[in-house]
Design an enzyme around this catalytic site. Structure first.
Site, PDB file in Angstrom:
ATOM      1  CB  THR A 261       8.604  -2.582  -1.366  1.00 15.63           C
ATOM      2  OG1 THR A 261       7.459  -1.732  -1.179  1.00 15.63           O
ATOM      3  CG2 THR A 261       9.062  -3.139  -0.048  1.00 15.63           C
ATOM      4  CG  ASP A 262       7.849  -2.094  -7.944  1.00 14.00           C
ATOM      5  OD1 ASP A 262       7.005  -1.165  -7.924  1.00 14.00           O
ATOM      6  OD2 ASP A 262       8.320  -2.543  -9.001  1.00 14.00           O
ATOM      7  CD1 TRP A 263       2.462   1.898  -5.311  1.00 13.64           C
ATOM      8  CD2 TRP A 263       4.686   1.896  -5.220  1.00 13.64           C
ATOM      9  NE1 TRP A 263       2.872   3.170  -4.955  1.00 13.64           N
ATOM     10  CE2 TRP A 263       4.223   3.194  -4.885  1.00 13.64           C
ATOM     11  CE3 TRP A 263       6.054   1.666  -5.222  1.00 13.64           C
ATOM     12  CZ2 TRP A 263       5.082   4.246  -4.568  1.00 13.64           C
ATOM     13  CZ3 TRP A 263       6.913   2.717  -4.911  1.00 13.64           C
ATOM     14  CH2 TRP A 263       6.430   3.981  -4.588  1.00 13.64           C
TER      15      TRP A 263
END
Length: 753
Positions: free
Chosen positions: A273-275
């Site tokens: 995932t992106d953060w």
């Protein structure tokens, strides 16, 4: 419940039997290591550790302050199973880590390379691969395993705050430049994370906005570049994006992350995932989003509950863990590489400089060329950013270089005379204005622009009397977390317009020229004021050697060969997505309708006959080129077709040209762009009179359009026109061929309803 009980009983039995010998990742199979994990270990392993949480996101499970301070995150370490943590760090314009570590005895600087847009503007995949190689070397030698790059979303709208990280409005150019970057980085034995997958084309409410589009638009425009990179370069990881796509968060979309990415394209790596992306963490696991970053306690609770109630299977959990471990065993941290903390920054600065000069785009140079300037000329260097030159944007693309060379420094090093009083005046003014600004406390905080100084006519008269020419720098910086605006951003501010107008009036009255340098993060208005100046050079955000690179082009040491990777319109209203961006409602958009359809950038301008200020693929040179003798190896298409054309330097100095091939396809049951880029080659440095034969190969994939009703890419039968030139609106050679029957080039799965 059965799966949960089985795991718990297995773990209990191991303890009861006193099993001491645990499988180690270095000796056992990955499946055996996964079997040896307890349920809690498995759930913990699905998320990493990373930066402190953003406001409202909840605490993270740890922070990265060990091996590489300033890195973005790590995977979990499990010593009993021989699993080390692997280190991930930003970013798209070079390695972003802390320059200060515990001992504070030295600085750990990295190289700020030219940003994505300028790299794409080189149209030179070999050069971009060289930049990637240098980035990858710094990544490896500073102890990092995965570089969170490249950013390769489509520049759909000119106001997207992260456009500087991205390559182009065109998926073909984006895919080829991104593949070169991935290949360059990964030849060092470290990985990349191509991002943001997918349709993350704005920063406004990026974590929740729903990008709504048809399946054809999704596949032809917003997935096509990712598809090419996955199939040709096999990045080690893919990063899912923040946004929703047609109602579902991308990080929770099995259709996107499994059906398309893995089943159709054959991706073999890990998805992260992106953060802080997404909401339903169990759904992320089920969708095939292997790693959740940077790790939040409620992820553990949700996943455990989903396993208990049967909505998430242990098979899905184990599958994702296996993919993370398959990544781990490839990384330098697992292989025991002894990193040096000492990459060759001097050599990499030269790579950065070379790439920057080749990506700068000369938009205007007058009927009687103003550039290149003669060395020794006295230059009235105006504008804040002549002295405080912007080398990169903010957010994940911000890089801590030791010293960024300003345009003023570059001009002085190149032998131009810069008025000392002017230098001192700007230094004093900039310092005073900066003191008025609030302190910047975080990486995604907006960098406030310093207003341009208001010059009196008397001051400009004195400068015109003392100097041979005026060079005016216009600067723009943007980045992660917010989008740009039209007024005083896309458009010039009143102070900038006054500086350009008044300086031009005074210098022209004395028979002297004015040059504008655009030190910008993205497209700005370069049309309404263009007639006030004699030359315009787009320097973009050129990296650590910015000033030297600008000077190299301005003095003629390097003949400009950059071509626009994105269209410059005459007005913002001419951008096809202008009415839709950033979504509905305007202030806090919940969704954004992609009503521009497949007509993004030049596809719109060419097909709808809307004249741009400067078209996609455009850029001037200090020499001239001709193209002739376009030939096809056949007039009927059969699997593949080869086109050749002769390029000749018809001018007086050596230079490089970008030969661009566009294809016009027959229109069957759905509308198509009038032309689409299907090939490009940058020539070698051609001497005056020298020729080079350029060869293109077209495959059936290049002919195809996506037909949602048939869930297929289909090349329609009929006549195709091949157009070769040096921009999307300047075709110098044309010919045609026929395809006798429809060809299905790829069968796909239809979009989830």
């Amino acid at each position: 419940m059965k799966n949960l009980k089985t795991v718990l009983l297995s773990a209990a039995c191991m303890v009861a039997l006193g099993v001491a010998a645990q499988p180690k990742l270095s000796k056992a199979t990955i499946k055996d290591v996964v079997k040896a994990m307890t349920l809690d270990e498995k759930i913990e392993f699905l998320h990493g550790i990373g930066m402190p949480a953003a406001s409202g996101s909840g605490p993270v499970t740890g922070s990265v302050q060990g091996k590489v301070p300033g890195s973005a995150g790590e995977t979990q370490r499990m010593e009993r199973l021989g699993i080390p943590a692997i280190i991930m760090a930003d970013g798209p314009a070079g390695l972003r880590i802390d320059t200060i570590r515990g001992d504070k005895t030295r600085r750990y600087y990295t190289t700020a390379f030219p940003t994505g847009t300028i790299l794409a503007s080189t149209w030179n995949t070999a050069l971009v691969e060289e930049v990637g190689n240098a980035m990858g070397n710094e990544t490896k030698e500073y102890g990092v395993d995965i570089l969170l790059a490249p950013g390769m979303n489509i520049q759909r709208n000119l106001l997207c705050g992260r456009n500087y990280e991205y390559y182009s409005e065109d998926p073909y150019l984006t895919g080829h430049i991104a593949a070169a970057m991935v290949n360059g980085v990964q030849k060092n034995g470290v990985g990349t994370s191509v991002k943001h997958f997918a349709a993350n084309n704005q920063e406004t409410r990026r974590a929740s906005v729903d990008a709504r589009m048809s399946e054809r638009v999704l596949r032809e425009i917003y997935l096509r570049a990712f598809q090419y990179v996955v199939k040709t370069a096999q990045p080690w990881t893919v990063m899912s994006s923040y946004n929703k796509l047609n109602g579902s968060f991308t990080a929770e979309s099995k259709y996107l992350l499994t059906t398309i990415l893995r089943d159709e394209w054959g991706f073999k790596g890990m998805v992260t995932t992106d953060w802080f992306a997404g909401k339903d963490f169990a759904a992320q696991v089920a969708a095939g989003n292997d790693l959740m970053m940077p790790g939040r306690p409620n992820e553990t609770e949700q996943i455990k509950a989903a396993i208990a109630n049967g909505t998430l299977s242990m098979e899905e959990v184990d599958r994702n863990i296996e993919r993370i471990l398959e990544l781990v065993v490839k990384c330098p941290s697992f292989l025991g590489y002894k990193y040096t903390d000492n990459p060759d920054l001097k050599a990499h600065a030269q790579v950065s400089r070379n790439a920057a000069t080749e990506g700068m785009v000369l938009l205007k140079n007058g009927l009687t060329p103003v550039l290149p300037l003669k060395k020794g000329m006295s230059v009235a260097l105006l504008g804040n950013y002549s002295y405080k030159t912007i080398v990169g944007g903010t957010g994940s693309g911000e890089v801590p270089s030791a010293h960024n060379v300003s345009i003023a420094e570059g001009f002085q090093s190149a032998g131009f005379t810069i008025n000392k009083e002017l230098v001192a005046l700007h230094a004093k003014y900039i310092a005073e204005e900066e003191a008025k600004l609030p302190p910047r406390t975080q990486i995604i905080q907006k960098v406030e622009a310093i207003p341009e100084r208001l010059w009196t006519k008397d001051e400009l008269e004195q400068l015109a009397a003392k100097n041979d020419i005026a060079v005016i720098t216009i600067g723009r910086i943007a980045g992660e977390g917010r989008d740009r605006k039209v007024d005083a951003d896309y458009k010039l501010s009143e102070a900038e317009l006054a500086m350009l107008s008044n300086a031009s009036e005074v210098f022209h009255a004395k028979g002297k020229k004015v040059v504008a340098v655009l030190n910008v993060d993205g497209v700005i208005d370069a049309y309404t004021w263009a007639d006030k100046v004699d030359a315009i050079l787009v320097a973009w955000l050129p990296g650590v050697q910015a000033g030297n690179a600008v000077a190299d082009v301005v003095c003629g040491k390097v003949n400009p060969s950059g071509k626009l990777a994105i269209t410059f319109p005459k007005a913002y209203e001419d951008v096809p997505s202008a009415k839709d961006f950033p979504g509905v409602p305007a202030k806090k958009p919940q969704y954004c309708e992609y009503n521009d359809d497949i007509f993004v950038g030049y596809r719109y301008h060419n097909t709808k006959n809307v004249e741009p200020a400067y078209p996609f693929g455009y850029g001037l040179s200090y020499t001239t080129f001709s193209m002739s003798g376009l030939k096809l190896n056949a007039k009927t298409f059969n699997n593949k077709l080869t086109a050749t054309v002769i390029v000749k330097n018809t001018g007086k100095v050596a230079g490089k040209e970008v030969v661009q091939l566009y294809l016009s396809a027959p229109v069957a049951s759905q509308e198509k762009p009038s032309e689409e880029l299907k090939g490009f080659v940058k020539t070698k440095l051609l001497k005056p009179g020298e020729k080079q034969v350029i060869t293109f190969t077209l495959s059936a994939d290049d002919l195809a359009s996506y037909y949602p009703d048939q869930s297929s890419w289909i090349a329609d039968k009929g006549t195709y026109t091949v157009k070769v030139g040096n921009s999307s609106r300047n075709f110098q050679q044309e010919t045609s061929f026929t395809l006798e029957n429809d060809v299905v080039t790829e069968k796909c799965h239809s979009m989830e309803k």
